[in-house]
Design a protein around this motif. Structure first.
Motif, PDB file in Angstrom:
ATOM      1  N   CYS A   9       9.618  15.620  10.800  1.00 27.70           N
ATOM      2  CA  CYS A   9       9.463  14.575   9.714  1.00 27.70           C
ATOM      3  C   CYS A   9       9.713  13.296  10.182  1.00 27.70           C
ATOM      4  N   ARG A  10      10.580  13.125  10.886  1.00 30.47           N
ATOM      5  CA  ARG A  10      10.811  11.759  11.627  1.00 30.47           C
ATOM      6  C   ARG A  10       9.624  11.242  12.686  1.00 30.47           C
ATOM      7  N   ARG A  11       9.399  12.089  13.361  1.00 32.11           N
ATOM      8  CA  ARG A  11       8.424  11.449  14.662  1.00 32.11           C
ATOM      9  C   ARG A  11       6.988  11.481  13.856  1.00 32.11           C
ATOM     10  N   SER A  12       6.652  12.420  12.981  1.00 31.14           N
ATOM     11  CA  SER A  12       5.230  12.289  12.386  1.00 31.14           C
ATOM     12  C   SER A  12       5.368  10.957  11.462  1.00 31.14           C
ATOM     13  N   ALA A  13       6.424  10.671  10.969  1.00 32.75           N
ATOM     14  CA  ALA A  13       6.475   9.299  10.378  1.00 32.75           C
ATOM     15  C   ALA A  13       6.279   8.146  10.980  1.00 32.75           C
ATOM     16  N   TRP A  30       0.942  -1.247   0.187  1.00 28.72           N
ATOM     17  CA  TRP A  30       0.003   0.128   0.159  1.00 28.72           C
ATOM     18  C   TRP A  30       0.953   1.349   0.005  1.00 28.72           C
ATOM     19  N   VAL A  31       0.745   2.149  -0.855  1.00 27.37           N
ATOM     20  CA  VAL A  31       1.354   3.471  -1.122  1.00 27.37           C
ATOM     21  C   VAL A  31       0.651   4.567  -0.857  1.00 27.37           C
ATOM     22  N   GLY A  32       0.769   5.083   0.166  1.00 30.20           N
ATOM     23  CA  GLY A  32      -0.269   6.303   0.617  1.00 30.20           C
ATOM     24  C   GLY A  32       0.953   7.648   0.923  1.00 30.20           C
ATOM     25  N   PRO A  33       0.404   8.437   1.818  1.00 31.78           N
ATOM     26  CA  PRO A  33       1.061   9.509   2.226  1.00 31.78           C
ATOM     27  C   PRO A  33       2.628   9.346   2.439  1.00 31.78           C
ATOM     28  N   GLN A  34       3.440  10.107   2.079  1.00 35.93           N
ATOM     29  CA  GLN A  34       4.971   9.874   2.341  1.00 35.93           C
ATOM     30  C   GLN A  34       5.322  11.166   3.408  1.00 35.93           C
ATOM     31  N   ALA A  35       6.540  10.863   3.900  1.00 32.18           N
ATOM     32  CA  ALA A  35       7.257  11.733   4.885  1.00 32.18           C
ATOM     33  C   ALA A  35       6.794  13.173   4.601  1.00 32.18           C
ATOM     34  N   SER A  36       6.666  13.892   5.711  1.00 32.23           N
ATOM     35  CA  SER A  36       6.352  15.428   5.371  1.00 32.23           C
ATOM     36  C   SER A  36       7.193  16.254   4.897  1.00 32.23           C
ATOM     37  N   CYS A  37       8.618  15.806   5.070  1.00 30.27           N
ATOM     38  CA  CYS A  37       9.600  16.461   4.344  1.00 30.27           C
ATOM     39  C   CYS A  37      10.134  15.809   3.074  1.00 30.27           C
ATOM     40  N   SER A  38       9.306  15.123   2.431  1.00 31.93           N
ATOM     41  CA  SER A  38       9.517  14.652   0.964  1.00 31.93           C
ATOM     42  C   SER A  38       8.828  15.602   0.076  1.00 31.93           C
ATOM     43  N   ASP A  39       8.894  15.438  -1.427  1.00 33.03           N
ATOM     44  CA  ASP A  39       8.366  15.973  -2.480  1.00 33.03           C
ATOM     45  C   ASP A  39       7.338  15.440  -2.930  1.00 33.03           C
ATOM     46  N   TYR A  40       6.617  14.462  -2.075  1.00 31.50           N
ATOM     47  CA  TYR A  40       5.370  13.890  -2.766  1.00 31.50           C
ATOM     48  C   TYR A  40       4.174  14.801  -2.458  1.00 31.50           C
ATOM     49  N   ALA A  41       3.172  14.618  -3.435  1.00 31.51           N
ATOM     50  CA  ALA A  41       1.938  15.507  -3.213  1.00 31.51           C
ATOM     51  C   ALA A  41       1.345  15.480  -1.870  1.00 31.51           C
TER      52      ALA A  41
END
Length: 435
Positions: free
Chosen positions: A167-171, A101-112
């Motif tokens: 970014c890390r803690r939210s992930a 499953w590929v959903g939301p990505q890390a907050s500091c990434s470039d994904y939408a």
């Protein structure tokens, strides 16, 4: 139309419908990948049935990663064939599927679509996101017929900054929510990520703040070092973490051709669910004979001993001998040997030679086998190879790398494609006593 004729038509129609539908859900209702040691590939989009069939009989892979959904998943239109029937057919064929499953990505990434990194209430928003994604993944898995206790994998792509606290803690809170919800729903939780990013962050959190996050059952780590093993980089992850619960993605985005079919894949090696394990070997002929021997000597009338008991037992299992397993090579045993030899197209000498041993030891069902397979069929294969190739393969019931080497040697000797995959052609050669 008579009542009987009408019932017959209905029955035939029902049978035809079942055959057209393919294997039943009960046949596919086993957790995936379960206990598995071996090679797996992922091509992002699920291959077609024809591609899966070609790779099953010619590639080293028994595991296959498939993307089943999520906002960041590609191949939304390229895998319209991915449905419950597709999953069922792969399971029955022996594939070990790894649903991703590929959903939301890390907050500091470039994904939408990104994980919410608001720190309020220990990143509660991220945890809620993780649970929501897990619930969606479970619904999709159930719709595809993926059995409970299967591992559902969350794909957290690497390349994000683990030094960024938000970014890390939210992930981590997101993955904790994912794992808790997946497990609550009766599945196992897996996380895919780079060994230097997501997997490193998980392991460090487990060490530095034990109990703060719910850890996944299994991890799938990207580390393109070209080594087909499950060893961690000790600078990134402790060796004591996720023992026998790992998948290593060791080659990325390379074309590979098997059975005339080319796919661009990532290569993986897995030891998950404790690894491939064979059930205990059944007692042969009430415990009166030992099938796993250091040698299988030539036998003729007049011989006595344990090797004769082994031959008698095998002949009895094949329906050629009805006498007592007493270790005496008498006339009934010789007659049974000749009967068996004739059934295999061998000279009916009444003596048990190397070719006869090979046919006796290999007789039985002929499933497709490759590295990662386990069970009694693998035991029969290993015993037969020990005679046919004069190998020293240990009879474990688990198709190991060593078994692969001996299969390839046997195939090369017979001028068959040296794939290491035991197909019907290999079984046929063993059943004819080709050595």
């Amino acid at each position: 139309m008579s009542y009987v004729a009408g019932r017959l038509v209905v029955l035939l129609a029902l049978v035809a419908g079942l055959l057209a539908a393919g294997p039943t859900s009960a046949q596919a209702a086993r957790p995936t990948p379960g206990g598995f040691t071996g090679y797996a590939f992922d091509a992002r989009c699920a291959p077609t049935q024809a591609q899966m069939n070609a790779w099953l009989t010619s590639s080293p892979f028994l595991g296959a990663g498939i993307y089943i959904g999520g906002s960041t998943m590609s191949c939304r239109t390229e895998q319209s064939h991915l449905d419950a029937t597709w999953v069922r057919r792969q399971s029955v064929a022996g594939w070990r599927l790894l649903p991703i499953w590929v959903g939301p990505q890390a907050s500091c990434s470039d994904y939408a679509d990104r994980i919410d990194d608001a720190p309020a209430s220990s990143y509660a928003a991220a945890g809620t996101q993780g649970r929501t994604q897990a619930a969606a993944a479970v619904r999709r898995a159930r719709a595809l017929g993926i059995a409970p206790a299967s591992t559902l994998w969350y794909d957290l792509e690497g390349g994000f900054d683990v030094a960024d606290d938000l970014c890390r803690r939210s992930a981590l809170r997101f993955l904790s929510g994912w794992t808790a919800q997946v497990k609550r729903s009766g599945y196992r939780s897996g996380v895919y990520s780079s060994i230097a990013d997501g997997i490193h962050a998980l392991d460090y959190a487990a060490l530095a703040s034990p109990g703060s996050y719910t850890m996944p059952d299994q991890v799938w780590f990207a580390w393109a070092n070209g080594r087909a093993d499950v060893a961690f980089d000790p600078a990134k992850v402790r060796g004591s973490s996720w023992v026998r619960q790992r998948v290593h993605q060791y080659v990325l985005d390379r074309p590979a051709t098997y059975g005339g079919v080319t796919l661009t894949i990532d290569r993986n090696y897995a030891v998950v669910g404790g690894g491939s394990v064979a059930p205990p070997a059944k007692r042969a002929c009430g415990g009166r004979a030992v099938l796993d021997r250091a040698d299988y000597p030539g036998l003729r009338p007049g011989r006595r001993g344990d090797a004769v008991r082994t031959a008698q037992c095998l002949l009895k299992q094949r329906g050629a001998y009805r006498g007592t397993v007493d270790g005496r090579y008498d006339k009934p045993v010789a007659a049974a040997v000749r009967k068996h030899q004739r059934s295999r197209g061998l000279p009916a000498t009444g003596r048990v030679d190397r070719r006869t041993w090979t046919t006796l030891l290999s007789a039985g069902a002929r499933p497709l086998l490759k590295e990662g397979s386990a069970g009694d069929a693998v035991r029969r294969l290993q015993r037969a190879l020990n005679v046919a190739t004069a190998s020293d393969a240990k009879v474990t019931g688990v198709f190991s790398a060593g078994t692969t080497r001996w299969v390839k040697a046997y195939q090369a000797r017979l001028r068959l494609p040296a794939t290491g995959v035991v197909t019907s052609a290999v079984w046929a050669a063993l059943s004819r006593g080709r050595v």
